[in-house]
Design an enzyme around this catalytic site. Structure first.
Site, PDB file in Angstrom:
ATOM      1  N   GLU A 232       0.839  -1.215   0.000  1.00 18.45           N
ATOM      2  CA  GLU A 232       0.000   0.000   0.000  1.00 18.45           C
ATOM      3  C   GLU A 232       0.873   1.264   0.000  1.00 18.45           C
ATOM      4  O   GLU A 232       0.553   2.265   0.650  1.00 18.45           O
ATOM      5  CB  GLU A 232      -0.950  -0.043   1.200  1.00 18.45           C
ATOM      6  CG  GLU A 232      -2.216   0.785   1.059  1.00 18.45           C
ATOM      7  CD  GLU A 232      -2.982   0.538  -0.217  1.00 18.45           C
ATOM      8  OE1 GLU A 232      -3.293  -0.634  -0.507  1.00 18.45           O
ATOM      9  OE2 GLU A 232      -3.253   1.514  -0.942  1.00 18.45           O
TER      10      GLU A 232
HETATM   11  C1  LIG Z   1       2.197  -9.854   0.569  1.00 19.88           C
HETATM   12  C2  LIG Z   1       2.011  -8.779  -0.461  1.00 19.88           C
HETATM   13  C3  LIG Z   1       0.734  -8.365  -0.807  1.00 19.88           C
HETATM   14  C4  LIG Z   1       0.547  -7.393  -1.786  1.00 19.88           C
HETATM   15  N1  LIG Z   1      -0.722  -7.073  -2.202  1.00 19.88           N
HETATM   16  C5  LIG Z   1      -0.880  -6.291  -3.301  1.00 19.88           C
HETATM   17  C6  LIG Z   1      -2.178  -6.124  -3.907  1.00 19.88           C
HETATM   18  O1  LIG Z   1      -3.183  -6.647  -3.423  1.00 19.88           O
HETATM   19  N2  LIG Z   1      -2.266  -5.391  -5.047  1.00 19.88           N
HETATM   20  C7  LIG Z   1      -1.179  -4.805  -5.620  1.00 19.88           C
HETATM   21  O2  LIG Z   1      -1.328  -4.159  -6.655  1.00 19.88           O
HETATM   22  N3  LIG Z   1       0.063  -4.947  -5.076  1.00 19.88           N
HETATM   23  C8  LIG Z   1       0.232  -5.679  -3.941  1.00 19.88           C
HETATM   24  N4  LIG Z   1       1.476  -5.847  -3.402  1.00 19.88           N
HETATM   25  C9  LIG Z   1       2.606  -5.159  -4.004  1.00 19.88           C
HETATM   26  C10 LIG Z   1       3.128  -4.026  -3.116  1.00 19.88           C
HETATM   27  O3  LIG Z   1       2.227  -2.973  -3.082  1.00 19.88           O
HETATM   28  C11 LIG Z   1       4.506  -3.654  -3.660  1.00 19.88           C
HETATM   29  O4  LIG Z   1       5.393  -4.681  -3.284  1.00 19.88           O
HETATM   30  C12 LIG Z   1       4.976  -2.309  -3.176  1.00 19.88           C
HETATM   31  O5  LIG Z   1       4.202  -1.294  -3.747  1.00 19.88           O
HETATM   32  C13 LIG Z   1       6.439  -2.050  -3.490  1.00 19.88           C
HETATM   33  O6  LIG Z   1       6.743  -2.307  -4.834  1.00 19.88           O
HETATM   34  P1  LIG Z   1       7.977  -3.264  -5.190  1.00 19.88           P
HETATM   35  O7  LIG Z   1       7.816  -4.515  -4.420  1.00 19.88           O
HETATM   36  O8  LIG Z   1       8.088  -3.357  -6.648  1.00 19.88           O
HETATM   37  O9  LIG Z   1       9.222  -2.506  -4.588  1.00 19.88           O
HETATM   38  P2  LIG Z   1      10.062  -1.355  -5.324  1.00 19.88           P
HETATM   39  O10 LIG Z   1       9.125  -0.333  -5.877  1.00 19.88           O
HETATM   40  O11 LIG Z   1      11.048  -1.988  -6.230  1.00 19.88           O
HETATM   41  O12 LIG Z   1      10.811  -0.695  -4.080  1.00 19.88           O
HETATM   42  C14 LIG Z   1      12.008  -1.238  -3.512  1.00 19.88           C
HETATM   43  C15 LIG Z   1      12.578  -0.209  -2.530  1.00 19.88           C
HETATM   44  O13 LIG Z   1      12.911   1.011  -3.237  1.00 19.88           O
HETATM   45  C16 LIG Z   1      12.232   2.115  -2.676  1.00 19.88           C
HETATM   46  N5  LIG Z   1      11.805   3.012  -3.753  1.00 19.88           N
HETATM   47  C17 LIG Z   1      11.178   2.678  -4.902  1.00 19.88           C
HETATM   48  N6  LIG Z   1      10.933   3.790  -5.636  1.00 19.88           N
HETATM   49  C18 LIG Z   1      11.411   4.839  -4.938  1.00 19.88           C
HETATM   50  C19 LIG Z   1      11.431   6.251  -5.153  1.00 19.88           C
HETATM   51  N7  LIG Z   1      10.877   6.802  -6.240  1.00 19.88           N
HETATM   52  N8  LIG Z   1      11.993   7.026  -4.204  1.00 19.88           N
HETATM   53  C20 LIG Z   1      12.522   6.486  -3.079  1.00 19.88           C
HETATM   54  N9  LIG Z   1      12.522   5.168  -2.829  1.00 19.88           N
HETATM   55  C21 LIG Z   1      11.958   4.355  -3.740  1.00 19.88           C
HETATM   56  C22 LIG Z   1      11.044   1.530  -1.928  1.00 19.88           C
HETATM   57  O14 LIG Z   1      10.628   2.379  -0.849  1.00 19.88           O
HETATM   58  C23 LIG Z   1      11.590   0.197  -1.450  1.00 19.88           C
HETATM   59  O15 LIG Z   1      12.253   0.360  -0.222  1.00 19.88           O
HETATM   60  C24 LIG Z   1       1.683  -6.793  -2.395  1.00 19.88           C
HETATM   61  C25 LIG Z   1       2.975  -7.198  -2.021  1.00 19.88           C
HETATM   62  C26 LIG Z   1       3.136  -8.187  -1.097  1.00 19.88           C
HETATM   63  C27 LIG Z   1       4.532  -8.649  -0.778  1.00 19.88           C
END
Ligand SMILES: Cc1cc2nc3c(=O)[nH]c(=O)nc-3n(C[C@H](O)[C@H](O)[C@H](O)COP(=O)(O)OP(=O)(O)OC[C@H]3O[C@@H](n4cnc5c(N)ncnc54)[C@H](O)[C@@H]3O)c2cc1C
Length: 574
Positions: free
Chosen positions: A428
C-alpha cells in the site's frame, strides 16, 4: 489467546468521534467476542497450513471458508459501507476500530475485507450506476470479495510503468490482457465471486501515470439474475511462498491467457473516465493506507498482550521490587518493564494517530469545513500508515525479546506476529514513499498551513497539560513544547529546501511528526480521561520516547549533505 482491548478502543474512539462510549463499546465488544471466539482459534492453522494452489484454484486453510461465512453473515463487512448499497453507514473511525480487532486476531484474515472495502469505495465513487447496482450490494454484503491490481513485475512503487492493456470490445466492454503480481486474495474459496479492480492502458494512451485506466473484471461474469455465470479469462497462475501472512493468498494473476477457452481477453468494464484510473484509485488510497496502519496497531497490541502475559509467568533471577517467594516473574525487572511500557506507549500513540486520521476522514465527508478536514486527513494518512506499521514491526520484535529464546520458537505465537507485521511497511505504498508523499505533497499543500494548524492544536494540549498542575504528567508539557518546536523547525526547513535535501530528510521527518503528534494525542486523552494509568503512560512516552524528536530533527535538516557524500563515496551508484 488474543483478547481484543475492547475498553481501550471504545474509550479512545468515543473521545475522538464524540460518539457515545456505550454505542462504540457495544459494537467493539461484539466484534471482540467474535474475534476472540472464532478468528483467533483459526489463526494458527492459517499460519501453519497456508493457502494452497492447485490447477488455478486456491483452497484456504481448514475452517476458514466457514469462518468467513459466519463473519459475513454477522453483517460485519458493511459496517461503514454506504447505506445506499446495503451497508450500515457507520463512521469510518468505528470501522477502523473493528478492523483493529479482526487484524489483531489474524492479520491474514483481516486483509480480505480490507481489500473489499477499497473496491467498494472506488466503485461507489466512480463506477457507472449499472455497475454499481450489479456489484456493490454483493461486495457490501461480503458475498463477493474485491481485489486491487496495480503491481506488475516492472511496476511496483512506479505504478506509471505498468503495461497491462485494455482493448475496446463493444457494448462498453473491454478485453484485458496482462500479468499482475502480488495480488492479495486474487483467488480463494471464501466467496462465490471475486471482483478485480485492474489498472491497464487503453490503445494510444499517454505513457506514464496519465495513461492508466481502471477496469472492473469479475472472476465470473454475472448472469441475468446477477449470479456468477460464465468464467472470465482470469487465471491465478501462482501464489507466493512468503515470510508471513501464510493464509492470505498473494497471487500472480494472468488476464487474457485464454486458459478457460473461448475468445481470449478478460472482459472488463471501465470505472471512471479513460486515463483517470490512478485518480480513481487515489479515492480509496487514504482509507486503504489508514487500514494498513491499523494492521500495524493491531499486531502491536497483540504482541504487547502476549509479552505481558508471558512476563507475568516466566520467573528468572531476583528483582528488588518482588516480595514473593523464589525467583521473580520477569515483569518485575526494570529492563523488562521498560520494554513492556515502550510497547504499550508506541501502540497507544500509533492508535491515537490512526483514530485522529479516521476522524478527519469522517469529518471531511460532512458539510462543515470539509476542505479543512480533507487537508487534515491527507496530512495524517502517510503519518498514520508509516508510523503505525513501523510500530507494528518494532513492537512485535520487542515482544519476541521479552519472551527470550521462547520468542524465537514458533509455539509461543510471538514470532508469527513479527513475520506477519513485516509486510505492512511495504505494501500500500512503502513507508519510504509515504515519507516522500508527506514532505513533497502534503506538507507544501496550502503553503504549509495544514501542519501549522495541527501543531497549533497540539501546542494547546501542551498548555492544557501545564495548566492542569497534575504532578502525574511530570515534565510532559515542556517535552511536548520541545518536540513540537523541533517538528515546526524541521517543517520550515523542508518547505524551503531544495528537492534533494527534502527527500533526504523525509523519513526522519515523518517519524518526528508522528512522535510529536502522537505524544500530544496521548496527553489529550489523559487530560480527558483523568485516568492515572493513561497519565502515567503519557508521561512515560514524553520522558522516555519523545526526546528522539531532537535527533530526528537534526537528521531531517542536517543529515542530507553527509548522506549525499557517503552515497557517492561508498555505494555502487554507476
Ligand atoms: C504480501 C504482499 C501483498 C501485496 N498485495 C498487493 C495487492 O493486493 N495489489 C497490488 O497491486 N500490489 C500488492 N502488493 C505489491 C506491493 O504494493 C509492492 O510490493 C509495493 O508497492 C512495493 O513495490 P515493489 O515490491 O516493486 O518494490 P520497489 O518499488 O522496487 O521498491 C524497492 C525499494 O525502493 C524504494 N523506492 C522505490 N521507488 C522509490 C522512489 N521513487 N523514491 C525512493 N525510494 C523508492 C522503496 O521504498 C523500497 O524500499 C503486495 C505485495 C506483497 C509482498
Amino acid at each position: 489467546m488474543y483478547q481484543p482491548p475492547v475498553e481501550a478502543i471504545a474509550s479512545a474512539l468515543a473521545r475522538f468521534t464524540g460518539a457515545g462510549e456505550d454505542v462504540a463499546g457495544a459494537v467493539v465488544a461484539e466484534a471482540g467476542r467474535f474475534a476472540g471466539g472464532a478468528i483467533a482459534p483459526l489463526a494458527t492453522v492459517g499460519d501453519r497450513d497456508g493457502a494452497k494452489l492447485a490447477g488455478g484454484v486456491v483452497t484456504m486453510p481448514e475452517g476458514w471458508a466457514a469462518l468467513y461465512r459466519r463473519w459475513r453473515e454477522g453483517g460485519w463487512n458493511g459496517l461503514s459501507a454506504p447505506e445506499e448499497w446495503g451497508g450500515q453507514g457507520l463512521p469510518l473511525a468505528l470501522g477502523m476500530a473493528v478492523a483493529e480487532i479482526w487484524n489483531g486476531a489474524s492479520m491474514a484474515f483481516g486483509l480480505a475485507p480490507l481489500l473489499t472495502s477499497g473496491a467498494i469505495e472506488a466503485l461507489a465513487a466512480h463506477a457507472s450506476p449499472p455497475l454499481q447496482a450489479l456489484y456493490l450490494p454483493k461486495l457490501v454484503s461480503g458475498e463477493w470479495t474485491g481485489t486491487m491490481n496495480l503491481t506488475e513485475p516492472q511496476a511496483g512503487s512506479d505504478v506509471g510503468a505498468l503495461a497491462a492493456r485494455a482493448e475496446p470490445a463493444g457494448e462498453g466492454r473491454f478485453r484485458i490482457f496482462g500479468q499482475k503480481i502480488y495480488i492479495t486474495y486474487g483467488e480463494h474459496d471464501l466467496a462465490e465471486n471475486i471482483v478485480h479492480l485492474v489498472l491497464a492502458r487503453l490503445p494510444g494512451a499517454p505513457a506514464g501515470s496519465r495513461g492508466i485506466s481502471l477496469f472492473l473484471v469479475p472472476k465470473f461474469l454475472p448472469n441475468a439474475e446477477g449470479r456468477p455465470g460464465t468464467r472470465n479469462d482470469v487465471l491465478c497462475a501462482g501464489i507466493e511462498r512468503k515470510l508471513g501472512l501464510h493464509a492470505s493468498p498473494t497471487c500472480t494473476m494472468l488476464y487474457g491467457s485464454g486458459a478457460f477457452g473461448g475468445e481470449a481477453g478478460a472482459l472488463g468494464w471501465l470505472v471512471g473516465e479513460e486515463n483517470r484510473g490512478l485518480n480513481c484509485m487515489f479515492t480509496m488510497m487514504n482509507n486503504a493506507r489508514l487500514a494498513v496502519g491499523i494492521q500495524g496497531v493491531a499486531v502491536a497490541e497483540a504482541a504487547t498482550q502476549k509479552a505481558l502475559a508471558y512476563a507475568a509467568e516466566r520467573r528468572q533471577g531476583r528483582a528488588a521490587g518482588f516480595k514473593g517467594e523464589g525467583s521473580a516473574p520477569i515483569i518485575h525487572h526494570r529492563d523488562v518493564q521498560r520494554a513492556l511500557l515502550t510497547m504499550k506507549a508506541l501502540t497507544a500513540a500509533a492508535r491515537a494517530i490512526c483514530y485522529a486520521c479516521a476522524d478527519a476522514i469522517d469529518r471531511s465527508r460532512g458539510a462543515d469545513d470539509a476542505a479543512f478536514w480533507t487537508g487534515r486527513a491527507d496530512l495524517l494518512t502517510p503519518v498514520a500508515k508509516a508510523f503505525a506499521t513501523d510500530v507494528g514491526v518494532d513492537v512485535a520484535s520487542t515482544g519476541i525479546q521479552v519472551h527470550g529464546g521462547m520468542g524465537f520458537i514458533e509455539d509461543t505465537g510471538a514470532a508469527v506476529l513479527l513475520r506477519d507485521a513485516r509486510i505492512a511497511p511495504i505494501y500500500e505504498g512503502t513507508n519510504g514513499i509515504q515519507a516522500i508523499d508527506l514532505v513533497s505533497r502534503k506538507l507544501p499543500a496550502e503553503g504549509g498551513r495544514t501542519l501549522q494548524a495541527l501543531l497549533g492544536e497540539m501546542d494547546a494540549v501542551a498548555q492544557a497539560v501545564r495548566a492542569s498542575n497534575d504532578p502525574g504528567f511530570g515534565t510532559t508539557a515542556e517535552r511536548l513544547d520541545r518536540a513540537l518546536g523541533h517538528c515546526r523547525e524541521a517543517a520550515e526547513f523542508l518547505l524551503s529546501a531544495a528537492p534533494d535535501a527534502a527527500l533526504s530528510g523525509a523519513t526522519p521527518f515523518l517519524r518526528l511528526a508522528a512522535l510529536a503528534v502522537g505524544g500530544s494525542l496521548l496527553a489529550s486523552q489523559a487530560l480527558q480521561s483523568r485516568d492515572a494509568a493513561e497519565t502515567a503512560l503519557c508521561r512515560f512516552f514524553a520522558e522516555n520516547l519523545l526526546d528522539e524528536a531532537g535527533a530526528l530533527a537534526s537528521r531531517a535538516t542536517q543529515g542530507g549533505e553527509s548522506l549525499a557524500i557517503a552515497a557517492e563515496a561508498i555505494l555502487p551508484l554507476s
